[in-house]
Design a protein around this motif. Structure first.
Motif, PDB file in Angstrom:
ATOM      1  N   VAL A 220       0.835  -1.204   0.000  1.00  0.00           N
ATOM      2  CA  VAL A 220       0.000   0.000   0.000  1.00  0.00           C
ATOM      3  C   VAL A 220       0.868   1.250   0.000  1.00  0.00           C
ATOM      4  O   VAL A 220       0.563   2.237  -0.686  1.00  0.00           O
ATOM      5  CB  VAL A 220      -0.947  -0.013   1.221  1.00  0.00           C
ATOM      6  N   TRP A 221       1.968   1.217   0.752  1.00  0.00           N
ATOM      7  CA  TRP A 221       2.886   2.364   0.753  1.00  0.00           C
ATOM      8  C   TRP A 221       3.434   2.603  -0.651  1.00  0.00           C
ATOM      9  O   TRP A 221       3.471   3.741  -1.131  1.00  0.00           O
ATOM     10  CB  TRP A 221       4.025   2.118   1.736  1.00  0.00           C
ATOM     11  N   LEU A 222       3.855   1.529  -1.313  1.00  0.00           N
ATOM     12  CA  LEU A 222       4.347   1.673  -2.680  1.00  0.00           C
ATOM     13  C   LEU A 222       3.266   2.225  -3.594  1.00  0.00           C
ATOM     14  O   LEU A 222       3.519   3.117  -4.417  1.00  0.00           O
ATOM     15  CB  LEU A 222       4.820   0.315  -3.204  1.00  0.00           C
ATOM     16  N   LEU A 223       2.056   1.692  -3.475  1.00  0.00           N
ATOM     17  CA  LEU A 223       0.962   2.120  -4.339  1.00  0.00           C
ATOM     18  C   LEU A 223       0.648   3.604  -4.166  1.00  0.00           C
ATOM     19  O   LEU A 223       0.571   4.351  -5.148  1.00  0.00           O
ATOM     20  CB  LEU A 223      -0.288   1.286  -4.027  1.00  0.00           C
ATOM     21  N   ILE A 224       0.487   4.035  -2.931  1.00  0.00           N
ATOM     22  CA  ILE A 224       0.000   5.391  -2.678  1.00  0.00           C
ATOM     23  C   ILE A 224       1.070   6.439  -2.936  1.00  0.00           C
ATOM     24  O   ILE A 224       0.778   7.519  -3.465  1.00  0.00           O
ATOM     25  CB  ILE A 224      -0.532   5.509  -1.239  1.00  0.00           C
ATOM     26  N   ILE A 256     -11.566   1.930  -8.982  1.00  0.00           N
ATOM     27  CA  ILE A 256     -10.314   1.209  -8.699  1.00  0.00           C
ATOM     28  C   ILE A 256      -9.965   1.275  -7.218  1.00  0.00           C
ATOM     29  O   ILE A 256      -9.595   0.263  -6.608  1.00  0.00           O
ATOM     30  CB  ILE A 256      -9.169   1.790  -9.550  1.00  0.00           C
ATOM     31  N   ALA A 257     -10.091   2.464  -6.622  1.00  0.00           N
ATOM     32  CA  ALA A 257      -9.769   2.606  -5.199  1.00  0.00           C
ATOM     33  C   ALA A 257     -10.672   1.736  -4.342  1.00  0.00           C
ATOM     34  O   ALA A 257     -10.220   1.093  -3.384  1.00  0.00           O
ATOM     35  CB  ALA A 257      -9.889   4.070  -4.773  1.00  0.00           C
ATOM     36  N   MET A 258     -11.946   1.680  -4.673  1.00  0.00           N
ATOM     37  CA  MET A 258     -12.868   0.848  -3.900  1.00  0.00           C
ATOM     38  C   MET A 258     -12.563  -0.633  -4.072  1.00  0.00           C
ATOM     39  O   MET A 258     -12.668  -1.416  -3.112  1.00  0.00           O
ATOM     40  CB  MET A 258     -14.308   1.147  -4.313  1.00  0.00           C
ATOM     41  N   MET A 259     -12.161  -1.043  -5.247  1.00  0.00           N
ATOM     42  CA  MET A 259     -11.841  -2.453  -5.465  1.00  0.00           C
ATOM     43  C   MET A 259     -10.581  -2.849  -4.705  1.00  0.00           C
ATOM     44  O   MET A 259     -10.508  -3.934  -4.114  1.00  0.00           O
ATOM     45  CB  MET A 259     -11.688  -2.730  -6.962  1.00  0.00           C
ATOM     46  N   ILE A 260      -9.575  -1.974  -4.707  1.00  0.00           N
ATOM     47  CA  ILE A 260      -8.362  -2.260  -3.926  1.00  0.00           C
ATOM     48  C   ILE A 260      -8.698  -2.315  -2.442  1.00  0.00           C
ATOM     49  O   ILE A 260      -8.252  -3.204  -1.707  1.00  0.00           O
ATOM     50  CB  ILE A 260      -7.281  -1.205  -4.196  1.00  0.00           C
ATOM     51  N   SER A 261      -9.516  -1.367  -1.996  1.00  0.00           N
ATOM     52  CA  SER A 261      -9.940  -1.340  -0.603  1.00  0.00           C
ATOM     53  C   SER A 261     -10.688  -2.613  -0.232  1.00  0.00           C
ATOM     54  O   SER A 261     -10.426  -3.237   0.802  1.00  0.00           O
ATOM     55  CB  SER A 261     -10.820  -0.110  -0.362  1.00  0.00           C
ATOM     56  N   GLY A 262     -11.632  -3.012  -1.071  1.00  0.00           N
ATOM     57  CA  GLY A 262     -12.392  -4.231  -0.808  1.00  0.00           C
ATOM     58  C   GLY A 262     -11.529  -5.481  -0.827  1.00  0.00           C
ATOM     59  O   GLY A 262     -11.745  -6.403  -0.047  1.00  0.00           O
ATOM     60  N   GLY A 263     -10.538  -5.509  -1.736  1.00  0.00           N
ATOM     61  CA  GLY A 263      -9.632  -6.657  -1.774  1.00  0.00           C
ATOM     62  C   GLY A 263      -8.841  -6.806  -0.495  1.00  0.00           C
ATOM     63  O   GLY A 263      -8.650  -7.917   0.023  1.00  0.00           O
ATOM     64  N   LEU A 264      -8.365  -5.699   0.050  1.00  0.00           N
ATOM     65  CA  LEU A 264      -7.625  -5.732   1.306  1.00  0.00           C
ATOM     66  C   LEU A 264      -8.521  -6.178   2.460  1.00  0.00           C
ATOM     67  O   LEU A 264      -8.107  -6.971   3.319  1.00  0.00           O
ATOM     68  CB  LEU A 264      -7.027  -4.361   1.604  1.00  0.00           C
ATOM     69  N   ALA A 265      -9.756  -5.667   2.486  1.00  0.00           N
ATOM     70  CA  ALA A 265     -10.688  -6.088   3.539  1.00  0.00           C
ATOM     71  C   ALA A 265     -10.998  -7.578   3.412  1.00  0.00           C
ATOM     72  O   ALA A 265     -11.095  -8.288   4.423  1.00  0.00           O
ATOM     73  CB  ALA A 265     -11.968  -5.265   3.456  1.00  0.00           C
TER      74      ALA A 265
END
Length: 377
Positions: A220-224, A256-265
Motif C-alpha cells: 500500500v505504501w508503494l501504491l500510494i 479502482i480505489a474501492m476495489m483495492i480497498s475491498g480486496g484488502l478487507a
C-alpha cells in the motif's frame, strides 16, 4: 470558511499528536474505571500484562493486530481517494467465501503453501467484487458511498447466513459452518518467530498471515506514494476539481480505489478462517471492519501508522479480556467503552489538541529564528 492547520514536522504529525490523543483517551478511561470503584493503575497493569505478559498473550495480541492491519489498510486506501468505505465488514464476509472455496477445493489434495496463494486470490477477488458495486454506483449513479457500503454490509451478512445454512454446510450438520479443513487448509503458526526471543506462542493462533499483512502494508505504501495511480488517488482525495482539471477520470479512480480497498478487507478473512477456526462460520469478522476505521484514523492513513495502531487495538482486545477476568466488576462492556474513548479521541477529536501543539511549535520556531538573528548581529 475554516482555516487550514499549519504543516507540522512528520514526527509530530504522525507521532506526537496521536500519542497526546491516546494519552488523553486512557486518562478519561482511567476516570471511568475509578467511577466504578476500581483502581485504574491495577487495570492498566492487567491490560499490559494481559497483552504482553507471556508469549501466548503476545501471540493473541498479534493475531488480533493482523486482522486490524488488513481492515485499516482497506479504509486508508479509500480515504486517500476521498472515499469513506465503511463496508469493510461486508467485504471481509464475502472475502471469506473465496477463502473457504479455495480450502474446500484443495485442502485434501494440496499442502498449505499451494492452497494459500489460491485463498489469497479468492479473498481479494471476492472482497474487491463486493466493493466494486458501491464504487460503480458512486461513480456512475452518484449514490453516496457511505449509504451503499452500509447497506452492502447487511446484504453480505444475509448472504453468509444463506450460504452457511443452505449451501456450504455439510450434510447432517446442524451448525451453520463449513466442514473442518484438512491440513492443507490450515496455516502454520509463527511460533518460530517468537521463539527467537525465547517466547512460547502456546495456543495462540498467531499465524503466517501476519507476514502477509506486513507485506500488504508495504504494498500500500508503494501504491500510494510511489506510483502514478497512487498520485492520482491522492490528488482526487485532496481536490476533485483539481483532479478533473488535470485530466484524471474521477469515476475510474473511484472504482479502482474501492476495489483495492475491498480486496484488502477481503484478505482479512485469511487470518480467522485458515489461521484459527480452520472452517468458515458465522460472524468470523467480529466487527473488525469497523475497528479498521479507527485504526486508519489513528494511523493517519499511513501504513507506518496503521501497524502500531492495529497492535494497540490488539492490546485492547487481548488485554481487555484479561482485565475482565481479573477484575470482574469491569465487564466486557467497560472494555468496549475504553475502545470507544480511543476511537473518539484518535478519530472524531483528532484535531482537538492540534492548535495548541501548532502554536507551541510556532513559538519554538520564532525563538530559534530570534537566536539566529541575534548571533548574526
Amino acid at each position: 470558511m475554516s482555516t487550514p492547520y499549519a504543516k507540522l514536522p512528520g514526527w509530530v504529525e504522525y507521532g506526537l499528536v496521536p500519542l497526546v490523543n491516546l494519552a488523553v483517551a486512557f486518562l478519561v478511561a482511567g476516570l471511568v474505571v475509578l467511577l466504578v470503584g476500581e483502581n485504574p493503575f491495577e487495570a492498566a497493569y492487567h491490560l499490559i500484562n494481559g497483552a504482553f505478559g507471556r508469549g501466548e498473550y503476545i501471540g493473541f495480541t498479534l493475531y488480533y493486530a493482523t486482522t486490524f492491519i488488513f481492515t485499516g489498510l482497506a479504509v486508508a486506501v479509500a480515504f486517500h481517494a476521498g472515499l469513506f468505505n465503511i463496508g469493510g465488514e461486508g467485504q471481509a464476509y464475502v472475502g471469506g467465501i473465496g477463502v473457504a472455496l479455495a480450502c474446500l477445493w484443495l485442502d485434501q489434495v494440496m499442502p498449505w503453501y499451494v492452497v494459500f496463494p489460491f485463498a489469497i486470490l479468492g479473498s481479494a477477488f471476492f472482497g474487491a467484487l463486493w466493493a466494486f458495486l458501491p464504487g460503480w454506483l458512486q461513480a456512475k449513479r452518484g449514490s453516496h458511498i457511505v449509504i451503499t457500503t452500509i447497506m452492502f454490509n447487511f446484504i453480505a451478512s444475509s448472504l453468509m447466513v444463506y450460504l452457511l445454512t443452505r449451501v456450504l454446510k455439510p450434510l447432517g450438520s446442524m451448525a451453520p459452518q463449513t466442514r473442518t479443513f484438512a491440513e492443507g487448509g490450515q496455516l502454520p503458526k509463527l511460533d518460530w518467530l517468537l521463539s527467537i526471543f525465547g517466547l512460547n506462542v502456546g495456543t495462540a493462533p498467531f499465524n503466517i498471515s501476519f507476514l502477509l499483512a506486513l507485506a500488504a502494508a508495504f504494498g500500500v505504501w508503494l501504491l500510494i506514494w510511489r506510483t502514478k495511480l497512487g498520485y492520482e488517488m491522492r490528488t482526487m482525495g485532496h481536490s476533485p476539481s483539481a483532479a478533473r482539471y488535470a485530466g484524471i477520470r474521477e469515476s475510474r479512480i473511484t472504482v479502482i480505489a474501492m476495489m483495492i480497498s475491498g480486496g484488502l478487507a477481503g484478505m482479512m478473512a485469511l487470518n480467522p478462517i485458515m489461521g484459527e477456526q480452520f472452517r468458515m462460520q458465522l460472524d468470523f469478522v467480529q466487527g473488525a471492519g469497523f475497528v479498521g476505521i479507527a485504526v486508519a484514523l489513528m494511523g493517519r492513513s499511513h501504513p507506518g501508522g496503521i501497524i502500531p495502531a492495529a497492535i494497540l487495538f490488539g492490546v485492547l482486545y487481548q488485554g481487555g479480556a484479561e482485565i475482565a477476568f481479573e477484575m470482574p466488576s469491569i465487564s466486557r462492556d467497560m472494555i468496549v467503552i475504553i475502545q470507544g474513548l480511543v476511537i473518539l479521541f484518535a478519530g472524531a477529536l483528532e484535531n482537538m489538541f492540534r492548535p495548541a501543539i501548532t502554536r507551541a511549535f510556532a513559538v519554538r520556531g520564532q525563538r530559534a529564528a530570534a537566536v539566529v538573528q541575534t548571533k548574526g548581529a
